[in-house]
Design a protein around this motif. Sequence first.
Motif, PDB file in Angstrom:
ATOM      1  N   LYS A 130       0.833  -1.212   0.000  1.00 17.94           N
ATOM      2  CA  LYS A 130       0.000   0.000   0.000  1.00 17.94           C
ATOM      3  C   LYS A 130       0.865   1.259   0.000  1.00 17.94           C
ATOM      4  O   LYS A 130       0.598   2.211  -0.743  1.00 17.94           O
ATOM      5  CB  LYS A 130      -0.931  -0.016   1.217  1.00 17.94           C
ATOM      6  N   GLN A 134       0.848   3.887  -3.071  1.00 16.76           N
ATOM      7  CA  GLN A 134       0.469   5.278  -2.823  1.00 16.76           C
ATOM      8  C   GLN A 134       1.537   6.231  -3.354  1.00 16.76           C
ATOM      9  O   GLN A 134       1.220   7.271  -3.938  1.00 16.76           O
ATOM     10  CB  GLN A 134       0.244   5.533  -1.330  1.00 16.76           C
ATOM     11  N   ASP A 138       0.950   9.084  -6.065  1.00 20.12           N
ATOM     12  CA  ASP A 138       1.341  10.468  -5.799  1.00 20.12           C
ATOM     13  C   ASP A 138       2.145  11.057  -6.962  1.00 20.12           C
ATOM     14  O   ASP A 138       2.056  12.255  -7.236  1.00 20.12           O
ATOM     15  CB  ASP A 138       2.186  10.556  -4.525  1.00 20.12           C
ATOM     16  N   LEU A 150      -3.304   0.184  -5.947  1.00 23.58           N
ATOM     17  CA  LEU A 150      -3.509   0.647  -4.572  1.00 23.58           C
ATOM     18  C   LEU A 150      -4.821   0.114  -4.021  1.00 23.58           C
ATOM     19  O   LEU A 150      -4.877  -0.398  -2.892  1.00 23.58           O
ATOM     20  CB  LEU A 150      -3.481   2.178  -4.517  1.00 23.58           C
TER      21      LEU A 150
END
Length: 160
Positions: A130, A134, A138, A150
């Motif tokens: 995760k 992430q 981003d 994700l």
Amino acid sequence: MSDADKRLAIARRHHRHQRYAEAVAVCQDSLRHHPDHGETWQLLGMALYQQGKYQDSEQCYRRMLAIAANNDANNGSAYNNLGVVLKAQGHYDQAKAAYQQAIALSPDSPLAYNNLGNLYSQQQEFTQAKEYFQLAVDRAPGDLNYRLSLANALRDGGEY
């Protein structure tokens, strides 16, 4: 354009059209004349990977990295590709190290983050997966594949 770059352009055309054997042949011929042309080693590694020749592919990436300077812009990509090959061979710890090196060299590129997330997810280490997914999101918020990775890690980790 140098002779090595001309040959590389021909090999890239073959690779782009999924003519991997032809790409391999052009790369190998070019490397007989220009053995220190790192980009050719990298493309040869990609074409060999596509043919399922993982050990040969790994050696190409290692050769490319040995030739290139430590700050070469292609090194992040080469380390990422090396991680892919190592993972395909089941060398997970080495693949993690290669992905982490890719991230260190190209911290703004989402691909190595995503690949490292996939490796952690495959090993059912969903918290780490995760985190890396992430980080990929981003860096490329519009990429639906990274968002899906994700979401799957969240689901598989019991958070969703």
